[in-house]
Write a protein that holds these residues in place. Structure first.
Motif, PDB file in Angstrom:
ATOM      1  N   LYS A   1       7.930   3.952   3.722  1.00 32.04           N
ATOM      2  CA  LYS A   1       7.029   4.174   4.855  1.00 32.04           C
ATOM      3  C   LYS A   1       7.115   3.074   5.913  1.00 32.04           C
ATOM      4  O   LYS A   1       6.536   3.222   6.995  1.00 32.04           O
ATOM      5  CB  LYS A   1       5.593   4.279   4.348  1.00 32.04           C
ATOM      6  N   LEU A   2       7.802   1.983   5.607  1.00 36.88           N
ATOM      7  CA  LEU A   2       7.862   0.877   6.570  1.00 36.88           C
ATOM      8  C   LEU A   2       8.906   1.161   7.648  1.00 36.88           C
ATOM      9  O   LEU A   2      10.060   1.441   7.353  1.00 36.88           O
ATOM     10  CB  LEU A   2       8.204  -0.435   5.864  1.00 36.88           C
ATOM     11  N   SER A   3       8.479   1.094   8.886  1.00 42.55           N
ATOM     12  CA  SER A   3       9.395   1.231  10.016  1.00 42.55           C
ATOM     13  C   SER A   3       8.889   0.332  11.128  1.00 42.55           C
ATOM     14  O   SER A   3       7.727  -0.076  11.155  1.00 42.55           O
ATOM     15  CB  SER A   3       9.453   2.683  10.505  1.00 42.55           C
TER      16      SER A   3
ATOM     17  N   ALA B   1      -0.190   5.198 -12.108  1.00 48.65           N
ATOM     18  CA  ALA B   1      -1.546   5.486 -12.555  1.00 48.65           C
ATOM     19  C   ALA B   1      -2.501   5.556 -11.368  1.00 48.65           C
ATOM     20  O   ALA B   1      -3.355   6.446 -11.287  1.00 48.65           O
ATOM     21  CB  ALA B   1      -2.007   4.420 -13.548  1.00 48.65           C
ATOM     22  N   GLN B   2      -2.331   4.623 -10.437  1.00 47.55           N
ATOM     23  CA  GLN B   2      -3.182   4.599  -9.254  1.00 47.55           C
ATOM     24  C   GLN B   2      -2.990   5.859  -8.419  1.00 47.55           C
ATOM     25  O   GLN B   2      -3.960   6.454  -7.921  1.00 47.55           O
ATOM     26  CB  GLN B   2      -2.867   3.362  -8.419  1.00 47.55           C
ATOM     27  N   GLN B   3      -1.744   6.274  -8.240  1.00 46.14           N
ATOM     28  CA  GLN B   3      -1.466   7.474  -7.468  1.00 46.14           C
ATOM     29  C   GLN B   3      -2.044   8.716  -8.141  1.00 46.14           C
ATOM     30  O   GLN B   3      -2.379   9.698  -7.458  1.00 46.14           O
ATOM     31  CB  GLN B   3       0.040   7.626  -7.274  1.00 46.14           C
TER      32      GLN B   3
ATOM     33  N   GLU C   1       0.809  -1.218   0.000  1.00 42.75           N
ATOM     34  CA  GLU C   1       0.000   0.000   0.000  1.00 42.75           C
ATOM     35  C   GLU C   1       0.842   1.269   0.000  1.00 42.75           C
ATOM     36  O   GLU C   1       0.469   2.263  -0.630  1.00 42.75           O
ATOM     37  CB  GLU C   1      -0.913   0.010   1.236  1.00 42.75           C
ATOM     38  N   GLU C   2       1.988   1.238   0.681  1.00 44.95           N
ATOM     39  CA  GLU C   2       2.723   2.478   0.918  1.00 44.95           C
ATOM     40  C   GLU C   2       4.159   2.468   0.428  1.00 44.95           C
ATOM     41  O   GLU C   2       4.803   3.516   0.374  1.00 44.95           O
ATOM     42  CB  GLU C   2       2.715   2.803   2.422  1.00 44.95           C
TER      43      GLU C   2
ATOM     44  N   TRP D   1       7.234  -3.145  -4.608  1.00 47.70           N
ATOM     45  CA  TRP D   1       8.389  -2.878  -3.752  1.00 47.70           C
ATOM     46  C   TRP D   1       9.454  -3.960  -3.860  1.00 47.70           C
ATOM     47  O   TRP D   1      10.632  -3.726  -3.548  1.00 47.70           O
ATOM     48  CB  TRP D   1       7.941  -2.774  -2.286  1.00 47.70           C
ATOM     49  N   MET D   2       9.071  -5.163  -4.324  1.00 46.73           N
ATOM     50  CA  MET D   2      10.020  -6.279  -4.379  1.00 46.73           C
ATOM     51  C   MET D   2      11.210  -6.007  -5.289  1.00 46.73           C
ATOM     52  O   MET D   2      12.336  -6.389  -4.996  1.00 46.73           O
ATOM     53  CB  MET D   2       9.318  -7.554  -4.841  1.00 46.73           C
TER      54      MET D   2
END
Length: 269
Positions: A56-58, A187-189, A51-52, A126-127
């Motif tokens: 943003k992952l912490s 496109a989604q953003q 999603e982010e 993200w991968m």
């Protein structure tokens, strides 16, 4: 615990899946917080990453999402790198190896593996950014890699050539899936469908005077692609044809190798 600085000293052995890290966690003893386990951490992490994105992952944000304290996570992981490695391997577990094994012959096995890998990269954009940063020696990644190796090996290429052929096919898939996944995310953003985003992008390109000369050479291709009306159709069509080209190239190289071996035997005889 395995600190980031310690990992940097020996990157060839820096993986959550290697025995040193397993001993680190086992030595802590006791049990973790109630209602929390590694599977839950990984599932939540993947959802947040999808999603982010990575930025943003912490540990703190993950703990908030799980409704636990940040320190609770350290019963199960040493670093954020551990979480990403677990998430990576979990995503490799989405590859349908049963479908691979059911495919008829090495060509179809390669096609199924390539399509499954592409879909995985598109589902998890993200991968692509992190796959090369880790050893990818988790059980699911190893299982997928093993099936890729066996499929290419069964083409008839010599052992010395199978890594090259594997790279030709699956580095192509990696690049293709990366671009497709990122395009979908952009496109989604933008709050648009892929079709609308693509059409508007091409229109903007064509309206710029500075690109007029270039477009004279490209207009036929652009018109053909726009005639499909579906970006998904373009993605699938281009992928299938490019994969056919690569498989045909392996077939050619197999035959060339056999011809060269026969010629060499003839010269020796």
């Amino acid at each position: 615990m395995a600190k980031a600085a310690d990992r940097a000293k020996n990157p060839a052995r820096s993986s959550v899946w290697l025995e040193t890290n397993k001993r680190s966690r086992a030595a802590r003893g006791g049990s973790g917080p109630a209602g929390l386990d590694r599977d839950r951490i990984v599932v939540t992490s993947i959802r947040m990453l999808d999603e982010e994105g990575l930025a943003k992952l912490s540990m703190r944000r993950l703990a908030t999402e799980l409704n636990v304290t940040a320190m609770s996570l350290y019963w199960y992981v040493d670093t954020k790198d551990d979480i990403i490695e677990y998430a990576l391997d979990s995503c490799y577990g989405e590859v349908d190896l049963a479908a691979v094994l059911a495919a008829d012959g090495w060509r179809e096995r390669v096609r199924v593996l390539a399509l499954e890998y592409r879909r995985m990269l598109v589902r998890h954009p993200w991968m692509s950014a992190v796959a090369g940063q880790y050893l990818n020696v988790g059980p699911h990644a190893i299982a997928v890699g093993g099936e890729i190796h066996k499929a290419i090996r069964d083409s008839g290429l010599p052992v010395s050539r199978t890594p090259s052929a594997t790279s030709a096919v699956f580095q192509f898939v990696y690049g293709y899936g990366t671009i497709e996944g990122q395009f979908s995310r952009v496109a989604q953003q933008a709050g648009m469908s892929q079709d609308d985003f693509y059409t508007d992008s091409i229109a903007a390109f064509r309206e710029e005077d500075q690109f007029t000369g270039t477009l004279e050479e490209m207009s036929e291709v652009l018109d053909e692609r726009l005639s499909h009306g579906s970006v998904d159709e373009i993605w699938d069509r281009d992928f299938d044809y490019a994969l056919d080209v690569l498989i045909a190239g392996i077939e050619v190289m197999v035959e060339r190798g056999r011809a060269e071996a026969a010629a060499e035997r003839g010269a020796q005889g």
